[in-house]
Motif scaffolding. Structure first.
Motif, PDB file in Angstrom:
ATOM      1  N   TYR A 200       0.855  -1.189   0.000  1.00  0.00           N
ATOM      2  CA  TYR A 200       0.000   0.000   0.000  1.00  0.00           C
ATOM      3  C   TYR A 200       0.889   1.237   0.000  1.00  0.00           C
ATOM      4  CZ  TYR A 200      -3.156   3.747   1.087  1.00  0.00           C
ATOM      5  OH  TYR A 200      -3.844   4.927   1.015  1.00  0.00           O
ATOM      6  N   VAL A 201       0.663   2.123  -0.991  1.00  0.00           N
ATOM      7  CA  VAL A 201       1.452   3.357  -1.099  1.00  0.00           C
ATOM      8  C   VAL A 201       0.501   4.514  -1.377  1.00  0.00           C
ATOM      9  CG1 VAL A 201       3.595   2.274  -1.895  1.00  0.00           C
ATOM     10  CG2 VAL A 201       1.840   2.891  -3.554  1.00  0.00           C
TER      11      VAL A 201
ATOM     12  N   TYR B 229      -1.676  -1.502  -4.098  1.00  0.00           N
ATOM     13  CA  TYR B 229      -2.774  -0.530  -3.956  1.00  0.00           C
ATOM     14  C   TYR B 229      -2.148   0.854  -3.803  1.00  0.00           C
ATOM     15  CZ  TYR B 229      -5.445  -4.748  -2.846  1.00  0.00           C
ATOM     16  OH  TYR B 229      -6.034  -5.992  -2.875  1.00  0.00           O
ATOM     17  N   ALA B 230      -2.527   1.784  -4.663  1.00  0.00           N
ATOM     18  CA  ALA B 230      -1.908   3.113  -4.651  1.00  0.00           C
ATOM     19  C   ALA B 230      -2.974   4.201  -4.683  1.00  0.00           C
ATOM     20  CB  ALA B 230      -0.962   3.275  -5.836  1.00  0.00           C
ATOM     21  N   ASP B 231      -2.908   5.128  -3.719  1.00  0.00           N
ATOM     22  CA  ASP B 231      -3.791   6.292  -3.685  1.00  0.00           C
ATOM     23  C   ASP B 231      -2.973   7.528  -4.019  1.00  0.00           C
ATOM     24  OD1 ASP B 231      -6.476   5.494  -2.981  1.00  0.00           O
ATOM     25  OD2 ASP B 231      -5.654   4.843  -1.060  1.00  0.00           O
ATOM     26  N   GLU B 232      -3.391   8.238  -5.076  1.00  0.00           N
ATOM     27  CA  GLU B 232      -2.668   9.438  -5.497  1.00  0.00           C
ATOM     28  C   GLU B 232      -3.375  10.673  -4.987  1.00  0.00           C
ATOM     29  OE1 GLU B 232      -2.096   9.383  -9.671  1.00  0.00           O
ATOM     30  OE2 GLU B 232      -1.112   7.429  -9.699  1.00  0.00           O
ATOM     31  N   ALA B 233      -2.594  11.635  -4.457  1.00  0.00           N
ATOM     32  CA  ALA B 233      -3.116  12.911  -3.927  1.00  0.00           C
ATOM     33  C   ALA B 233      -4.215  12.663  -2.901  1.00  0.00           C
ATOM     34  CB  ALA B 233      -3.624  13.800  -5.060  1.00  0.00           C
ATOM     35  N   GLN B 234      -3.944  11.781  -1.944  1.00  0.00           N
ATOM     36  CA  GLN B 234      -4.911  11.447  -0.898  1.00  0.00           C
ATOM     37  C   GLN B 234      -4.253  11.623   0.470  1.00  0.00           C
ATOM     38  OE1 GLN B 234      -8.264  10.192  -1.223  1.00  0.00           O
ATOM     39  NE2 GLN B 234      -7.958  11.032  -3.265  1.00  0.00           N
TER      40      GLN B 234
ATOM     41  N   SER C 197      -0.619  15.000  -1.731  1.00  0.00           N
ATOM     42  CA  SER C 197      -1.185  16.186  -2.374  1.00  0.00           C
ATOM     43  C   SER C 197      -0.470  16.478  -3.667  1.00  0.00           C
ATOM     44  CB  SER C 197      -1.068  17.402  -1.448  1.00  0.00           C
ATOM     45  OG  SER C 197       0.279  17.811  -1.367  1.00  0.00           O
ATOM     46  N   ASP C 198      -0.967  17.535  -4.332  1.00  0.00           N
ATOM     47  CA  ASP C 198      -0.348  17.953  -5.591  1.00  0.00           C
ATOM     48  C   ASP C 198       1.059  18.499  -5.379  1.00  0.00           C
ATOM     49  OD1 ASP C 198      -2.574  17.219  -6.961  1.00  0.00           O
ATOM     50  OD2 ASP C 198      -3.525  19.192  -6.786  1.00  0.00           O
ATOM     51  N   ASN C 199       1.424  18.771  -4.119  1.00  0.00           N
ATOM     52  CA  ASN C 199       2.777  19.266  -3.852  1.00  0.00           C
ATOM     53  C   ASN C 199       3.799  18.150  -3.966  1.00  0.00           C
ATOM     54  OD1 ASN C 199       1.866  21.851  -3.341  1.00  0.00           O
ATOM     55  ND2 ASN C 199       1.365  21.366  -1.212  1.00  0.00           N
ATOM     56  N   GLN C 200       3.330  16.890  -3.900  1.00  0.00           N
ATOM     57  CA  GLN C 200       4.193  15.763  -4.157  1.00  0.00           C
ATOM     58  C   GLN C 200       3.887  15.252  -5.548  1.00  0.00           C
ATOM     59  OE1 GLN C 200       2.888  13.655  -0.559  1.00  0.00           O
ATOM     60  NE2 GLN C 200       4.997  13.692   0.132  1.00  0.00           N
ATOM     61  N   ARG C 201       4.656  14.274  -6.007  1.00  0.00           N
ATOM     62  CA  ARG C 201       4.473  13.833  -7.379  1.00  0.00           C
ATOM     63  C   ARG C 201       4.262  12.331  -7.433  1.00  0.00           C
ATOM     64  NH1 ARG C 201       9.597  16.111 -10.455  1.00  0.00           N
ATOM     65  NH2 ARG C 201      10.588  14.953  -8.774  1.00  0.00           N
ATOM     66  N   VAL C 202       3.863  11.854  -8.617  1.00  0.00           N
ATOM     67  CA  VAL C 202       3.657  10.420  -8.816  1.00  0.00           C
ATOM     68  C   VAL C 202       4.949   9.659  -8.544  1.00  0.00           C
ATOM     69  CG1 VAL C 202       2.967   8.673 -10.491  1.00  0.00           C
ATOM     70  CG2 VAL C 202       1.853  10.901 -10.512  1.00  0.00           C
ATOM     71  N   GLU C 203       6.092  10.313  -8.799  1.00  0.00           N
ATOM     72  CA  GLU C 203       7.372   9.649  -8.557  1.00  0.00           C
ATOM     73  C   GLU C 203       7.523   9.213  -7.105  1.00  0.00           C
ATOM     74  OE1 GLU C 203       6.885  12.250 -10.336  1.00  0.00           O
ATOM     75  OE2 GLU C 203       7.953  12.100 -12.232  1.00  0.00           O
ATOM     76  N   SER C 204       6.816   9.910  -6.193  1.00  0.00           N
ATOM     77  CA  SER C 204       6.859   9.526  -4.787  1.00  0.00           C
ATOM     78  C   SER C 204       6.332   8.113  -4.604  1.00  0.00           C
ATOM     79  CB  SER C 204       6.031  10.515  -3.967  1.00  0.00           C
ATOM     80  OG  SER C 204       5.885  10.069  -2.641  1.00  0.00           O
ATOM     81  N   ILE C 205       5.268   7.775  -5.320  1.00  0.00           N
ATOM     82  CA  ILE C 205       4.702   6.423  -5.262  1.00  0.00           C
ATOM     83  C   ILE C 205       5.664   5.421  -5.879  1.00  0.00           C
ATOM     84  CG2 ILE C 205       2.956   4.970  -6.380  1.00  0.00           C
ATOM     85  CD1 ILE C 205       0.863   6.925  -5.591  1.00  0.00           C
ATOM     86  N   ASP C 206       6.246   5.775  -7.019  1.00  0.00           N
ATOM     87  CA  ASP C 206       7.200   4.863  -7.670  1.00  0.00           C
ATOM     88  C   ASP C 206       8.378   4.551  -6.751  1.00  0.00           C
ATOM     89  OD1 ASP C 206       5.606   4.906  -9.905  1.00  0.00           O
ATOM     90  OD2 ASP C 206       6.724   6.525 -10.876  1.00  0.00           O
TER      91      ASP C 206
END
Length: 528
Positions: free
Chosen positions: A23-24, A58-63, A28-37
């Motif tokens: 789970y990752v 399982y990945a939640d973006e901007a949550q 927020s929009d201040n971080q980027r998708v690369e943070s999940i990667d």
């Protein structure tokens, strides 16, 4: 320490190799998708070192982790109940799982009930008392960090607000954002002016919405207008050029829900005059608010009288609604009447149309209904049915036409965005593409629903039954049934200066538009 803990779990499940889900999230929009990667890469490396097989991600973006309504998070919790082929939930840090101690405790407990274990690959706690204490400390620190961050972010946004800078979210209809500031959107601002103009003329929401949609205007989310979207626009003070911030109450601490109609105290709201381009005048805005406020006011004595024509009478002068009212003169004589709602406003906005006696207008309308029903025969029913089908098809055709026009516009946008995506593979463009596809799917669903309604239209037999019911209602003369009958037959009643128009839904042998001339009208003095 962690290796012993993993071996203990293996023995409990009697497996040679543990399986896990990842789970990752990023907040927020201040971080980027690369943070999940990055999180996924580090967790996979840790899993490989400890001989753990990854079953799903399982990945939640901007949550934010302060809330538990994260889609992928809830999907993982649901799968933990049903799936038995994995044993672990791996997170990069505990604050990726939750920054609220209560939520953390609840969902960790739920995982345990489902025979699943939460493991942080960087903090690596086991089930010892010392680890439990450290986990509690780290969760408390994460919650402190989250709340402190919110406070610091709020400070920055407040400073931006005082300077008239954009503070995030979706700008109101009529505005775009350039270089962090509000600028006019010429096309959308015309829609805002039209909404205020028609509202002040006394038009209903439904008529304003039809005109907006026919002229091709859409909301900021490119959707058809609704009552709620008009309400938000007519209540938005920014259109006068005043920058407003921190007006809506924060999300509920426990449910995470927020009501857009609940405002903070005036002392907490930031208002800066003339900081953004004005679309409407302050005078027009105040007039609109007066209309809203007058509609809210309810006289406590209204419940003491019965008004059969409530919602049916409209003013022929200003277009406002007529409402029931009760008054007493100096001698204590009671007057019960219908009065234009706009008549009750300030002198500058007041309508000068007359009040009209409740008993008189209700008697006239009931007599018209009686004449209407008596003359209904088989031929009349056939005429009604034919007119009903005609009107139904016309309404359906108009509604379908509006939807089809919007689908054509969406297809045009899809073609344009598809070309860009084929060249750049931009994630932002892909998101827009998916959003338009979803919107198109919803519009096609509406078209299918309109088509399905054709199969549920009233039959002649059902119409005959309605006529029998109407005659029975008139015979019984009970108030609830009479009110139901009026709703069934009367379309609207218009009070003009010199006459009263009674419009029925259908004409049968008699004219469905009945005109009562001035000499037959029983009015109350407009000054009362």
């Amino acid at each position: 320490m962690i290796q012993n803990y993993l071996e203990k779990i293996k023995n409990q499940y009697e497996v040679n190799c543990l399986r896990a889900v990842i789970y990752v999230r990023y907040s927020s929009d201040n971080q980027r998708v690369e943070s999940i990667d990055a999180q996924i890469r580090l967790i996979k490396e840790w899993a490989k070192e400890h001989n753990i097989i990854i079953s799903a991600i399982y990945a939640d973006e901007a949550q934010t982790a302060k809330r538990d309504d994260r889609k992928q998070f809830q999907q993982m919790m649901s799968d933990s109940k049903r799936q038995n082929d994995w044993q672990l939930v791996l997170v990069h840090k505990l604050d990726r799982f939750a920054r609220n101690r209560i939520d953390s405790a609840i969902y960790r407990s739920e995982l345990r009930k489902n025979k699943k274990y939460l493991i942080s690959t960087t903090e690596q706690f086991d089930d010892s008392p010392e680890s439990s204490m450290m986990e509690a400390i780290i969760e408390a620190m994460a919650e402190y960090y989250s709340k402190n961050l919110s406070r610091e972010v709020m400070k920055g946004l407040t400073e931006n607000a005082l300077k008239g800078k954009f503070c995030g979210g979706i700008p109101p209809l009529g505005y775009d954002i350039q270089d962090g500031r509000y600028v006019l959107n010429t096309f959308e601002s015309q829609a805002v002016r039209l909404i205020y103009s028609r509202f002040l003329e006394g038009l209903s929401y439904s008529k304003i919405i039809i005109e907006l949609n026919e002229k091709g205007y859409r909301t900021k989310r490119n959707a058809l207008f609704t009552n709620n979207s008009l309400y938000e626009i007519l209540r938005n003070e920014r259109y006068t050029g005043t920058f407003v911030y921190n007006k809506i109450v924060s999300r509920d601490e426990f449910t995470g829900n927020r009501s857009r109609h609940k405002c903070k105290p005036e002392s907490d709201i930031i208002r800066v005059e003339n900081m953004i381009p004005a679309i409407i005048s302050k005078t027009d805005f105040q007039k609109a608010q007066c209309i809203f406020n007058s509609r809210r006011r309810k006289y406590t004595n209204n419940a003491k009288e019965t008004y059969l024509l409530s919602g049916k009478i409209r003013c022929g002068v200003c277009g406002g609604s007529y409402i029931g009212t009760r008054k007493f003169n100096g001698n204590g004589t009671k007057y019960i009447a219908y009065q234009c709602n706009i008549k009750r406003r300030s002198a500058k906005l007041r309508c000068d149309n007359d009040s009209i006696s409740r008993d008189w207008i209700e008697t006239i309308v009931l007599q018209a209904i009686n004449d209407y029903v008596i003359q209904v025969n088989d031929k009349g029913i056939a005429d009604i049915y034919e007119e009903c089908i005609k009107k139904y098809n016309q309404d359906n055709s108009e509604a379908a036409g509006v939807i089809k026009k919007q689908i054509v516009e969406i297809d045009r946008q899809l073609d344009r965005i598809s070309e860009v995506v084929s060249i750049t593979s931009s994630s932002t463009m892909i998101e827009k593409l998916l959003a338009y596809e979803k919107q198109k799917e919803e519009l096609n669903k509406q078209l299918r629903e309109l088509k399905a309604k054709n199969n549920s239209i009233i039959t002649i037999e059902e119409l005959k039954a309605l006529v029998v019911t109407a005659k029975k209602m008139l015979k019984e003369k009970s108030l609830p049934r009479v009110k139901e009958l009026i709703d069934l037959i009367v379309k609207e009643i218009i009070i003009n200066k010199d006459n009263v128009e009674i419009h029925l839904h259908f004409g049968v042998g008699v004219n469905k538009n009945i005109l009562i001339e001035q000499r037959h009208m029983n009015k109350l003095c407009s000054s009362q």
